[in-house]
Design a protein around this motif. Structure first.
Motif, PDB file in Angstrom:
ATOM      1  N   LEU A 156      25.143 -46.957   0.207  1.00 51.74           N
ATOM      2  CA  LEU A 156      26.673 -46.563   0.325  1.00 51.74           C
ATOM      3  C   LEU A 156      27.278 -45.857   1.511  1.00 51.74           C
ATOM      4  CD1 LEU A 156      29.082 -46.265  -1.689  1.00 51.74           C
ATOM      5  CD2 LEU A 156      28.265 -44.119  -2.321  1.00 51.74           C
ATOM      6  N   ASN A 157      28.266 -46.264   1.911  1.00 60.59           N
ATOM      7  CA  ASN A 157      28.747 -45.457   3.212  1.00 60.59           C
ATOM      8  C   ASN A 157      28.016 -45.380   4.343  1.00 60.59           C
ATOM      9  OD1 ASN A 157      31.278 -44.839   1.834  1.00 60.59           O
ATOM     10  ND2 ASN A 157      30.048 -43.276   0.953  1.00 60.59           N
ATOM     11  N   PRO A 158      27.248 -46.515   4.683  1.00 66.18           N
ATOM     12  CA  PRO A 158      26.166 -46.312   5.985  1.00 66.18           C
ATOM     13  C   PRO A 158      27.119 -46.047   7.170  1.00 66.18           C
ATOM     14  CG  PRO A 158      26.821 -48.778   5.561  1.00 66.18           C
ATOM     15  CD  PRO A 158      27.284 -47.868   4.335  1.00 66.18           C
ATOM     16  N   LEU A 159      26.529 -45.341   8.135  1.00 65.48           N
ATOM     17  CA  LEU A 159      27.121 -44.937   9.491  1.00 65.48           C
ATOM     18  C   LEU A 159      26.095 -45.476  10.782  1.00 65.48           C
ATOM     19  CD1 LEU A 159      29.184 -42.855  10.511  1.00 65.48           C
ATOM     20  CD2 LEU A 159      27.435 -41.035  10.437  1.00 65.48           C
ATOM     21  N   PRO A 160      26.917 -46.001  11.631  1.00 70.81           N
ATOM     22  CA  PRO A 160      26.171 -46.466  12.827  1.00 70.81           C
ATOM     23  C   PRO A 160      25.962 -45.411  13.752  1.00 70.81           C
ATOM     24  CG  PRO A 160      28.616 -47.236  12.667  1.00 70.81           C
ATOM     25  CD  PRO A 160      28.322 -46.558  11.344  1.00 70.81           C
ATOM     26  N   SER A 161      25.006 -45.271  14.595  1.00 64.86           N
ATOM     27  CA  SER A 161      24.665 -44.479  15.455  1.00 64.86           C
ATOM     28  C   SER A 161      25.593 -44.653  16.715  1.00 64.86           C
ATOM     29  CB  SER A 161      23.382 -44.443  15.974  1.00 64.86           C
ATOM     30  OG  SER A 161      22.832 -45.795  16.456  1.00 64.86           O
ATOM     31  N   ASP A 162      25.714 -43.701  17.557  1.00 61.61           N
ATOM     32  CA  ASP A 162      26.635 -43.451  18.739  1.00 61.61           C
ATOM     33  C   ASP A 162      26.149 -42.889  19.695  1.00 61.61           C
ATOM     34  OD1 ASP A 162      29.317 -43.755  19.894  1.00 61.61           O
ATOM     35  OD2 ASP A 162      29.469 -41.526  19.310  1.00 61.61           O
ATOM     36  N   PHE A 163      26.072 -43.643  21.013  1.00 67.72           N
ATOM     37  CA  PHE A 163      25.098 -42.988  22.110  1.00 67.72           C
ATOM     38  C   PHE A 163      25.911 -41.976  22.852  1.00 67.72           C
ATOM     39  CE2 PHE A 163      24.478 -44.078  26.775  1.00 67.72           C
ATOM     40  CZ  PHE A 163      23.090 -43.658  26.704  1.00 67.72           C
ATOM     41  N   ASP A 164      24.746 -40.998  23.118  1.00 64.64           N
ATOM     42  CA  ASP A 164      25.269 -39.893  23.953  1.00 64.64           C
ATOM     43  C   ASP A 164      24.371 -39.800  25.236  1.00 64.64           C
ATOM     44  OD1 ASP A 164      27.542 -38.760  22.809  1.00 64.64           O
ATOM     45  OD2 ASP A 164      26.255 -37.546  21.870  1.00 64.64           O
ATOM     46  N   GLY A 165      24.714 -39.567  26.353  1.00 66.21           N
ATOM     47  CA  GLY A 165      23.988 -39.061  27.477  1.00 66.21           C
ATOM     48  C   GLY A 165      24.007 -40.498  28.419  1.00 66.21           C
ATOM     49  N   SER A 166      23.170 -40.207  29.267  1.00 62.09           N
ATOM     50  CA  SER A 166      23.191 -41.211  30.766  1.00 62.09           C
ATOM     51  C   SER A 166      21.853 -42.209  30.667  1.00 62.09           C
ATOM     52  CB  SER A 166      23.046 -40.372  31.882  1.00 62.09           C
ATOM     53  OG  SER A 166      22.186 -39.487  32.176  1.00 62.09           O
ATOM     54  N   ILE A 167      20.978 -41.777  29.682  1.00 60.15           N
ATOM     55  CA  ILE A 167      19.786 -42.564  29.694  1.00 60.15           C
ATOM     56  C   ILE A 167      19.727 -43.566  28.646  1.00 60.15           C
ATOM     57  CG2 ILE A 167      17.156 -42.468  29.381  1.00 60.15           C
ATOM     58  CD1 ILE A 167      17.295 -39.514  30.392  1.00 60.15           C
ATOM     59  N   PRO A 168      19.786 -44.978  28.830  1.00 59.79           N
ATOM     60  CA  PRO A 168      19.729 -45.988  27.780  1.00 59.79           C
ATOM     61  C   PRO A 168      18.928 -45.925  26.935  1.00 59.79           C
ATOM     62  CG  PRO A 168      19.492 -47.013  29.776  1.00 59.79           C
ATOM     63  CD  PRO A 168      19.717 -45.307  30.062  1.00 59.79           C
ATOM     64  N   PRO A 169      19.063 -46.661  25.821  1.00 59.55           N
ATOM     65  CA  PRO A 169      17.922 -46.802  24.776  1.00 59.55           C
ATOM     66  C   PRO A 169      16.960 -47.735  25.322  1.00 59.55           C
ATOM     67  CG  PRO A 169      19.996 -46.921  23.648  1.00 59.55           C
ATOM     68  CD  PRO A 169      20.246 -46.891  24.945  1.00 59.55           C
ATOM     69  N   PRO A 170      15.684 -47.723  24.971  1.00 61.34           N
ATOM     70  CA  PRO A 170      14.763 -48.850  25.416  1.00 61.34           C
ATOM     71  C   PRO A 170      15.326 -50.258  25.215  1.00 61.34           C
ATOM     72  CG  PRO A 170      13.698 -47.211  23.984  1.00 61.34           C
ATOM     73  CD  PRO A 170      15.150 -46.908  23.672  1.00 61.34           C
ATOM     74  N   ALA A 171      14.592 -50.995  26.335  1.00 62.92           N
ATOM     75  CA  ALA A 171      15.330 -52.573  26.142  1.00 62.92           C
ATOM     76  C   ALA A 171      14.994 -52.879  24.813  1.00 62.92           C
ATOM     77  CB  ALA A 171      14.545 -53.294  27.462  1.00 62.92           C
ATOM     78  N   GLY A 172      16.027 -53.666  24.359  1.00 56.53           N
ATOM     79  CA  GLY A 172      15.821 -54.316  22.922  1.00 56.53           C
ATOM     80  C   GLY A 172      15.904 -53.564  21.658  1.00 56.53           C
TER      81      GLY A 172
END
Length: 214
Positions: A1-17
């Motif tokens: 119920l009511n899933p919330l997607p994550s939101d990116f902060d900062g300057s370092i991207p997530p790992p590839a993939g």
């Protein structure tokens, strides 16, 4: 119920993939899904999970996450929106490679702010810290949290009671503070009156990191 997607902060991207992490809560637990988006072959996109993380026990505000927040000078109560995680589900990756998500929701009656930091997202996720901020009988709800590049966390939220008109307050913690703790609250905007037109004080709020210096 009511899933919330994550939101990116900062300057370092997530790992590839890396997937987009999606989260909600259930009885005394956080649930995390991984959403993979394949823009080349959309049919290969998909959602896996959830991974369920046990958290400290809590009750939803107003018994069912509904309408119970009092205000002075009116019988109109406002909606706690306590049946869901509050925007944002703020993701950050640090210079040492570790990842973290911070998020809040309201618990109990009178309502307090429950906050979490979840780490090790690419491996076996774990709740690195958590607590409920409810230092007195004032209602605290509709929170939002964010973490800066140093690991400091800020949490903002609305406050109200039978003697306090709906207003805005913040608290937070330095990365060097004891785990699971927040510092003393500061009211940053005193409301001008009570909400009498409906039970909606608002939909969502957002704690945002300064885009200039992170």
């Amino acid at each position: 119920l009511n899933p919330l997607p994550s939101d990116f902060d900062g300057s370092i991207p997530p790992p590839a993939g890396s997937p987009n992490y999606v989260m909600n809560f259930s009885a005394n637990a956080l649930n995390i899904w991984k959403f993979h988006a394949d823009f080349g072959t959309p049919a290969n996109s998909g959602l896996t999970g959830p991974t369920t993380l046990a958290v400290s026990g809590f009750t939803e505000p107003c018994n069912t996450g509904g309408i119970c927040v009092p205000q002075p000078g009116t019988a109109q109560l406002v909606d706690s929106l306590g049946d869901r995680l509050m925007y944002r589900l703020a993701y950050r990756r640090f210079t040492d490679g570790h990842e973290a998500i911070v998020v809040t929701h309201s618990v109990g009656t009178p309502t307090g702010i429950r906050w979490y930091e979840v780490q090790n997202l690419s491996g076996t996720p774990l709740v690195a810290q958590q607590s409920t901020y409810a230092p007195d009988s004032t209602y605290r709800w509709m929170g939002s949290a964010a973490m800066d590049q140093s690991g400091n966390i800020a949490v903002g939220y609305s406050i109200s009671s039978s003697s306090i008109v709906p207003s805005i307050a913040i608290t937070g913690r330095l990365a060097s503070d004891p785990l699971n703790s927040l510092e003393q609250e500061l009211v940053i905007f005193n409301g001008a009156g009570s909400e009498t037109g409906s039970d909606r004080w608002g939909d969502y709020t957002s704690m945002i990191i300064d885009p200039v210096d992170d």
